[in-house]
Design an enzyme around this catalytic site. Sequence first.
Site, PDB file in Angstrom:
ATOM      1  N   ASN A 137     -39.623 -10.112  -8.181  1.00  0.00           N
ATOM      2  CA  ASN A 137     -40.790  -9.948  -9.062  1.00  0.00           C
ATOM      3  C   ASN A 137     -40.395  -9.030 -10.234  1.00  0.00           C
ATOM      4  O   ASN A 137     -39.884  -7.932 -10.020  1.00  0.00           O
ATOM      5  CB  ASN A 137     -41.948  -9.324  -8.269  1.00  0.00           C
ATOM      6  CG  ASN A 137     -43.247  -9.282  -9.063  1.00  0.00           C
ATOM      7  OD1 ASN A 137     -43.229  -9.118 -10.273  1.00  0.00           O
ATOM      8  ND2 ASN A 137     -44.359  -9.412  -8.370  1.00  0.00           N
ATOM      9  N   ILE A 163     -51.476  -4.548  -7.592  1.00  0.00           N
ATOM     10  CA  ILE A 163     -51.668  -4.160  -8.994  1.00  0.00           C
ATOM     11  C   ILE A 163     -51.501  -5.436  -9.809  1.00  0.00           C
ATOM     12  O   ILE A 163     -50.582  -6.224  -9.556  1.00  0.00           O
ATOM     13  CB  ILE A 163     -50.682  -3.055  -9.440  1.00  0.00           C
ATOM     14  CG1 ILE A 163     -50.925  -2.650 -10.895  1.00  0.00           C
ATOM     15  CG2 ILE A 163     -49.250  -3.460  -9.230  1.00  0.00           C
ATOM     16  CD1 ILE A 163     -50.153  -1.382 -11.326  1.00  0.00           C
ATOM     17  N   TYR A 183     -41.869  -0.503 -11.749  1.00  0.00           N
ATOM     18  CA  TYR A 183     -41.851   0.507 -10.690  1.00  0.00           C
ATOM     19  C   TYR A 183     -40.623   1.414 -10.815  1.00  0.00           C
ATOM     20  O   TYR A 183     -40.726   2.634 -10.651  1.00  0.00           O
ATOM     21  CB  TYR A 183     -41.835  -0.172  -9.317  1.00  0.00           C
ATOM     22  CG  TYR A 183     -43.042  -1.040  -9.034  1.00  0.00           C
ATOM     23  CD1 TYR A 183     -44.329  -0.616  -9.343  1.00  0.00           C
ATOM     24  CD2 TYR A 183     -42.910  -2.295  -8.456  1.00  0.00           C
ATOM     25  CE1 TYR A 183     -45.428  -1.403  -9.083  1.00  0.00           C
ATOM     26  CE2 TYR A 183     -44.004  -3.091  -8.189  1.00  0.00           C
ATOM     27  CZ  TYR A 183     -45.263  -2.650  -8.505  1.00  0.00           C
ATOM     28  OH  TYR A 183     -46.353  -3.444  -8.249  1.00  0.00           O
ATOM     29  N   GLU A 201     -45.035  -2.512  -1.433  1.00  0.00           N
ATOM     30  CA  GLU A 201     -44.216  -3.680  -1.137  1.00  0.00           C
ATOM     31  C   GLU A 201     -44.279  -4.620  -2.330  1.00  0.00           C
ATOM     32  O   GLU A 201     -45.352  -4.832  -2.891  1.00  0.00           O
ATOM     33  CB  GLU A 201     -44.773  -4.421   0.086  1.00  0.00           C
ATOM     34  CG  GLU A 201     -43.838  -4.415   1.257  1.00  0.00           C
ATOM     35  CD  GLU A 201     -44.148  -3.269   2.197  1.00  0.00           C
ATOM     36  OE1 GLU A 201     -45.333  -3.094   2.514  1.00  0.00           O
ATOM     37  OE2 GLU A 201     -43.223  -2.539   2.575  1.00  0.00           O
TER      38      GLU A 201
HETATM   39  C1  LIG Z   1     -46.717  -5.941 -13.206  1.00  0.00           C
HETATM   40  C2  LIG Z   1     -47.925  -5.893 -14.151  1.00  0.00           C
HETATM   41  C3  LIG Z   1     -49.111  -5.311 -13.401  1.00  0.00           C
HETATM   42  C4  LIG Z   1     -47.576  -5.011 -15.361  1.00  0.00           C
HETATM   43  O1  LIG Z   1     -48.738  -4.916 -16.159  1.00  0.00           O
HETATM   44  P1  LIG Z   1     -48.663  -4.737 -17.785  1.00  0.00           P
HETATM   45  O2  LIG Z   1     -49.998  -4.291 -18.235  1.00  0.00           O
HETATM   46  O3  LIG Z   1     -48.096  -5.949 -18.402  1.00  0.00           O
HETATM   47  O4  LIG Z   1     -47.592  -3.554 -17.914  1.00  0.00           O
HETATM   48  P2  LIG Z   1     -47.410  -2.574 -19.147  1.00  0.00           P
HETATM   49  O5  LIG Z   1     -47.831  -3.245 -20.409  1.00  0.00           O
HETATM   50  O6  LIG Z   1     -48.034  -1.273 -18.828  1.00  0.00           O
HETATM   51  O7  LIG Z   1     -45.841  -2.431 -19.162  1.00  0.00           O
HETATM   52  C5  LIG Z   1     -45.208  -1.391 -18.460  1.00  0.00           C
HETATM   53  C6  LIG Z   1     -43.715  -1.572 -18.458  1.00  0.00           C
HETATM   54  O8  LIG Z   1     -43.331  -2.595 -17.545  1.00  0.00           O
HETATM   55  C7  LIG Z   1     -42.625  -3.616 -18.237  1.00  0.00           C
HETATM   56  N1  LIG Z   1     -43.070  -4.890 -17.697  1.00  0.00           N
HETATM   57  C8  LIG Z   1     -44.317  -5.206 -17.362  1.00  0.00           C
HETATM   58  N2  LIG Z   1     -44.374  -6.463 -16.889  1.00  0.00           N
HETATM   59  C9  LIG Z   1     -43.118  -6.926 -16.952  1.00  0.00           C
HETATM   60  C10 LIG Z   1     -42.536  -8.156 -16.630  1.00  0.00           C
HETATM   61  N3  LIG Z   1     -43.249  -9.182 -16.136  1.00  0.00           N
HETATM   62  N4  LIG Z   1     -41.214  -8.299 -16.826  1.00  0.00           N
HETATM   63  C11 LIG Z   1     -40.479  -7.282 -17.308  1.00  0.00           C
HETATM   64  N5  LIG Z   1     -40.987  -6.083 -17.659  1.00  0.00           N
HETATM   65  C12 LIG Z   1     -42.294  -5.920 -17.471  1.00  0.00           C
HETATM   66  C13 LIG Z   1     -43.012  -3.471 -19.674  1.00  0.00           C
HETATM   67  O9  LIG Z   1     -42.007  -3.964 -20.539  1.00  0.00           O
HETATM   68  C14 LIG Z   1     -43.177  -1.984 -19.817  1.00  0.00           C
HETATM   69  O10 LIG Z   1     -41.921  -1.377 -19.963  1.00  0.00           O
HETATM   70  P3  LIG Z   1     -41.762   0.002 -20.773  1.00  0.00           P
HETATM   71  O11 LIG Z   1     -42.484   1.056 -19.958  1.00  0.00           O
HETATM   72  O12 LIG Z   1     -40.291   0.225 -20.813  1.00  0.00           O
HETATM   73  O13 LIG Z   1     -42.391  -0.229 -22.102  1.00  0.00           O
HETATM   74  C15 LIG Z   1     -48.241  -7.321 -14.681  1.00  0.00           C
HETATM   75  O14 LIG Z   1     -47.063  -7.873 -15.237  1.00  0.00           O
HETATM   76  C16 LIG Z   1     -48.784  -8.267 -13.633  1.00  0.00           C
HETATM   77  O15 LIG Z   1     -49.988  -8.330 -13.393  1.00  0.00           O
HETATM   78  N6  LIG Z   1     -47.909  -9.055 -12.971  1.00  0.00           N
HETATM   79  C17 LIG Z   1     -48.368 -10.070 -12.034  1.00  0.00           C
HETATM   80  C18 LIG Z   1     -48.894  -9.457 -10.749  1.00  0.00           C
HETATM   81  C19 LIG Z   1     -47.793  -8.737 -10.006  1.00  0.00           C
HETATM   82  O16 LIG Z   1     -46.738  -9.294  -9.776  1.00  0.00           O
HETATM   83  N7  LIG Z   1     -48.064  -7.484  -9.599  1.00  0.00           N
HETATM   84  C20 LIG Z   1     -47.081  -6.641  -8.946  1.00  0.00           C
HETATM   85  C21 LIG Z   1     -46.952  -6.900  -7.491  1.00  0.00           C
HETATM   86  S1  LIG Z   1     -48.332  -6.294  -6.514  1.00  0.00           S
END
Ligand SMILES: CC(C)(COP(=O)(O)OP(=O)(O)OC[C@H]1O[C@@H](n2cnc3c(N)ncnc32)[C@H](O)[C@@H]1OP(=O)(O)O)[C@@H](O)C(=O)NCCC(=O)NCCS
Length: 164
Positions: free
Chosen positions: A124, A85, A130, A119
């Site tokens: 991270n 994701i 999650y 996983e």
């Molecule tokens: C993880 C990821 C997919 C989240 O996507 P996003 O569009 O920014 O998430 P959202 O805007 O829907 O945020 C959802 C929630 O997660 C939290 N969140 C998202 N990314 C975060 C981060 N890097 N650190 C802390 N909190 C985070 C948000 O604050 C939000 O919290 P809330 O529900 O309490 O408001 C994005 O940060 C990403 O692409 N990360 C890099 C790739 C990765 O590591 N993927 C996961 C492993 S496969």
Amino acid sequence: MIEAQPGPAPDAIRLRQGGVDDLDDVMRIMTNAFPACFGEAWTRSQCAGILPMAGVALTIAEDSRGAAGFSLMRFVADEAELLLIAVDPAEQGNGFGRALLRHFIETGRAFGASRLHLEVRDGNPAIGLYENAGFSPAGRRRGYYRGPEGKHYDALTLVFDECK
Ligand SMILES: CC(C)(COP(=O)(O)OP(=O)(O)OC[C@H]1O[C@@H](n2cnc3c(N)ncnc32)[C@H](O)[C@@H]1OP(=O)(O)O)[C@@H](O)C(=O)NCCC(=O)NCCS
């Protein structure tokens, strides 16, 4: 006096099924989203290779400006696994990730999965996303990720609590 005009409607997040035609967007988002040092990102050939497999589904999250994020899930027997994701850093914090994760949970339930799991690299920040959605740690895989310099990083296995 100029009357205030109503602003544009909020740009809705749309989710749609993806395919090989979306690989350019997937790789752009993947490269931007995952720090190269941890070895979490997949290569284009890994993505292209898994897409045609039975039980594998790519979902694209987009708004009016185009693709902002994606997820890749796999259904095997009665298990649903979130393989990847990612959301483009320029679009993070706008709800794309939450929408993709909710879609994974809903699709897994609709599929009748008795276990939803994923996983994630230990440390991270996505772990917070999650856990807020109802996943919790169920195991650790030592050295699961390998960075380009040969350093290894543990993965946590997270399982959706309703399935435990
Ligand atoms: C993880 C990821 C997919 C989240 O996507 P996003 O569009 O920014 O998430 P959202 O805007 O829907 O945020 C959802 C929630 O997660 C939290 N969140 C998202 N990314 C975060 C981060 N890097 N650190 C802390 N909190 C985070 C948000 O604050 C939000 O919290 P809330 O529900 O309490 O408001 C994005 O940060 C990403 O692409 N990360 C890099 C790739 C990765 O590591 N993927 C996961 C492993 S496969």
